[in-house]
Design a protein around this motif. Structure first.
Motif, PDB file in Angstrom:
ATOM      1  N   MET A  73      25.071  -7.304  20.515  1.00 44.81           N
ATOM      2  CA  MET A  73      23.814  -7.015  21.213  1.00 44.81           C
ATOM      3  C   MET A  73      22.800  -8.125  20.967  1.00 44.81           C
ATOM      4  SD  MET A  73      23.251  -2.863  21.018  1.00 44.81           S
ATOM      5  CE  MET A  73      23.280  -2.733  19.231  1.00 44.81           C
ATOM      6  N   ALA A  74      22.728  -8.607  19.725  1.00 47.92           N
ATOM      7  CA  ALA A  74      21.760  -9.651  19.376  1.00 47.92           C
ATOM      8  C   ALA A  74      22.075 -10.967  20.087  1.00 47.92           C
ATOM      9  CB  ALA A  74      21.743  -9.851  17.861  1.00 47.92           C
ATOM     10  N   GLN A  75      23.334 -11.368  20.070  1.00 50.81           N
ATOM     11  CA  GLN A  75      23.702 -12.648  20.680  1.00 50.81           C
ATOM     12  C   GLN A  75      23.585 -12.626  22.206  1.00 50.81           C
ATOM     13  OE1 GLN A  75      27.659 -13.274  19.046  1.00 50.81           O
ATOM     14  NE2 GLN A  75      26.840 -14.646  17.491  1.00 50.81           N
ATOM     15  N   ARG A  76      23.896 -11.483  22.789  1.00 52.48           N
ATOM     16  CA  ARG A  76      23.917 -11.395  24.250  1.00 52.48           C
ATOM     17  C   ARG A  76      22.614 -10.839  24.828  1.00 52.48           C
ATOM     18  NH1 ARG A  76      29.634  -8.712  25.512  1.00 52.48           N
ATOM     19  NH2 ARG A  76      29.009  -9.129  27.656  1.00 52.48           N
ATOM     20  N   GLY A  77      21.688 -10.420  23.967  1.00 51.58           N
ATOM     21  CA  GLY A  77      20.379  -9.961  24.427  1.00 51.58           C
ATOM     22  C   GLY A  77      20.417  -8.707  25.274  1.00 51.58           C
TER      23      GLY A  77
END
Length: 165
Positions: free
Chosen positions: A81-85
């Motif tokens: 979730m963090a890397q792909r926003g």
């Protein structure tokens, strides 16, 4: 724009997993304000686990134990979730929680709580005040848990609890 993303994220966080699956949940895109690479916050993950077990103790339930496999499962979700926003049990490619459970060969009871919030305390309070998330916290079928907290910037933190039977 950020306020709209946060409101949408909160809305998604309080929908029961079953309802999300039935409605074909779409991931919510998050526009980060001051993003950096994802960083794990293990002390906050430890506190999140302590808060889960405090809620269970209040209900007379045994504590869930931290499971290294489920920790990796939760961490992978938080980092994704963090890397792909995005925020959601289903990723932008359409891979759902149920898909991830099957791919990981988890064949026991399973449930997931996710939050995008400023602090561990706020995320935990949101879980407790959301009936479907609270149900996961106090489910007597759950005996193990994986916990991950990953931040991408000040006040932009993902909280994941993955429960197993």
């Amino acid at each position: 724009m950020k306020l709209v993303a946060l409101i949408a994220a909160v809305f998604a966080a309080v929908l029961p997993l079953a309802a999300l699956a039935e409605t074909g949940e779409n991931a919510i895109t998050i526009a980060f304000v001051d993003a950096h690479r994802p960083v794990a916050l293990p002390a906050q993950a430890d506190q999140l686990l302590a808060d889960v077990n405090a809620v269970r103790a209040q209900r007379g339930l045994p504590a869930v134990t931290r499971d290294p496999f489920l920790d990796r499962f939760a961490y992978a979700k938080a980092v994704d979730m963090a890397q792909r926003g995005y925020f959601g049990h289903t990723d932008p490619s359409g891979i759902s929680f149920q898909d991830r459970v099957r791919a990981a060969h988890i064949d026991t009871w399973a449930a997931e709580n996710i939050a995008f919030d400023r602090t561990e305390r706020r995320a935990h309070v949101a879980f407790v005040n959301s009936p479907p998330h609270y149900a996961n916290l106090i489910d007597p079928n759950m005996h193990r848990v994986g916990v991950a907290v990953v931040t991408v910037g000040p006040g932009e933190t993902f909280y994941v609890e993955d429960f197993g039977g």
